[in-house]
Design a protein around this motif. Structure first.
Motif, PDB file in Angstrom:
ATOM      1  N   PHE A  17     -13.801  25.829   8.721  1.00  0.00           N
ATOM      2  CA  PHE A  17     -15.177  25.928   9.204  1.00  0.00           C
ATOM      3  C   PHE A  17     -15.351  27.092  10.188  1.00  0.00           C
ATOM      4  O   PHE A  17     -16.440  27.641  10.319  1.00  0.00           O
ATOM      5  N   PHE A  53     -15.009  18.465  14.296  1.00  0.00           N
ATOM      6  CA  PHE A  53     -14.917  18.178  12.869  1.00  0.00           C
ATOM      7  C   PHE A  53     -13.551  17.549  12.549  1.00  0.00           C
ATOM      8  O   PHE A  53     -12.501  18.179  12.762  1.00  0.00           O
ATOM      9  N   ILE A 107      -9.890  26.531  18.873  1.00  0.00           N
ATOM     10  CA  ILE A 107      -8.751  26.066  19.677  1.00  0.00           C
ATOM     11  C   ILE A 107      -7.918  25.109  18.841  1.00  0.00           C
ATOM     12  O   ILE A 107      -8.453  24.220  18.184  1.00  0.00           O
ATOM     13  N   MET A 135      -1.636  26.842  12.766  1.00  0.00           N
ATOM     14  CA  MET A 135      -3.085  26.778  12.497  1.00  0.00           C
ATOM     15  C   MET A 135      -3.803  27.954  13.185  1.00  0.00           C
ATOM     16  O   MET A 135      -4.702  28.569  12.605  1.00  0.00           O
ATOM     17  N   ILE A 154     -11.870  15.204  13.978  1.00  0.00           N
ATOM     18  CA  ILE A 154     -11.010  15.140  15.170  1.00  0.00           C
ATOM     19  C   ILE A 154     -11.278  13.906  16.032  1.00  0.00           C
ATOM     20  O   ILE A 154     -10.445  13.541  16.858  1.00  0.00           O
TER      21      ILE A 154
END
Ligand SMILES: C[S@@+](CC[C@H](N)C(=O)[O-])C[C@H]1O[C@@H](n2cnc3c(N)ncnc32)[C@H](O)[C@@H]1O
Length: 187
Positions: A39, A101, A54, A60, A103
């Motif tokens: 995203f 999102f 973050i 990632m 999380i």
């Protein structure tokens, strides 16, 4: 996280972001837990300012940086950081949109929502996406920690957000957009 191709097959990110109210009126945005940048990258293309991404996982962060570079984006600020232990490190009232999102199944969702409130400018938006509360989804957190939309709304209200609007992000997710209204609240 499933591998990238499988994860990205679950979403239509640009369409989802448009539904979730992320558009050219947004200057700066932040995503808590950017993952592969699924995203982050389309959001960075849609906004006018900085896209802060973050993640606690160096791989990632590296993948998000690489995707930003490939897309020729100069506004992606991908940072290796544990936002539970250290917060986001962003200034008070410094972004217009926060993306939470996939999380909010973490241990202390209230802390994340309060951090989102702190960094959002007044009138800013909070977007929440999560897996449907349905054990038949092909992935997603176990049902004992997977939040229902009404639970997310309650947590967000407790953090100060208002005006929830809920979306069915077919096939597997729901979306909720809330606002940080102009009223003064201690941060
Ligand atoms: C399920 S993935 C979602 C990724 C992305 N938001 C999306 O929807 O495509 C959750 C991400 O949050 C990151 N994460 C989990 N806990 C974190 C923490 N305490 N601080 C920073 N990142 C965290 C994980 O490393 C992972 O990349």
């Amino acid at each position: 996280m499933p591998h990238k191709e499988m994860w990205e097959g679950f979403f239509n990110p640009a369409q989802t972001l448009a539904v979730m109210g992320l558009d050219k009126d947004v200057t700066d945005a932040a995503e808590f837990g950017c993952g592969y940048g699924t995203f982050t990258i389309p959001a960075a293309k849609m906004i006018r300012g900085a896209m802060h991404a973050i993640d606690i996982d160096a791989e990632m962060v590296a993948q998000t940086k690489e995707a930003a570079g490939k897309a020729g984006l100069k506004n992606v600020n991908a940072v290796l950081r544990d936002f539970v232990a250290e917060g986001t490190g962003l200034n008070n009232e410094s972004v217009d949109y926060v993306m939470l999102f996939n999380i909010l199944h973490i241990e202390d969702p209230g802390a994340l929502l309060r951090e989102a409130w702190r960094i959002l400018r007044r009138g800013g938006k909070l977007g929440i996406i999560h897996w449907n509360y349905d054990p038949a989804t092909p992935r997603g957190p176990s049902m004992d920690i997977r939040p229902k939309p009404e639970q997310c709304i309650q947590w967000a209200r407790e953090a100060g957000f208002s005006g929830p609007v809920q979306y069915d992000l077919k096939p597997y997710h729901y979306g909720i957009v809330l606002t940080k209204q102009g009223a003064i609240r201690r941060i």
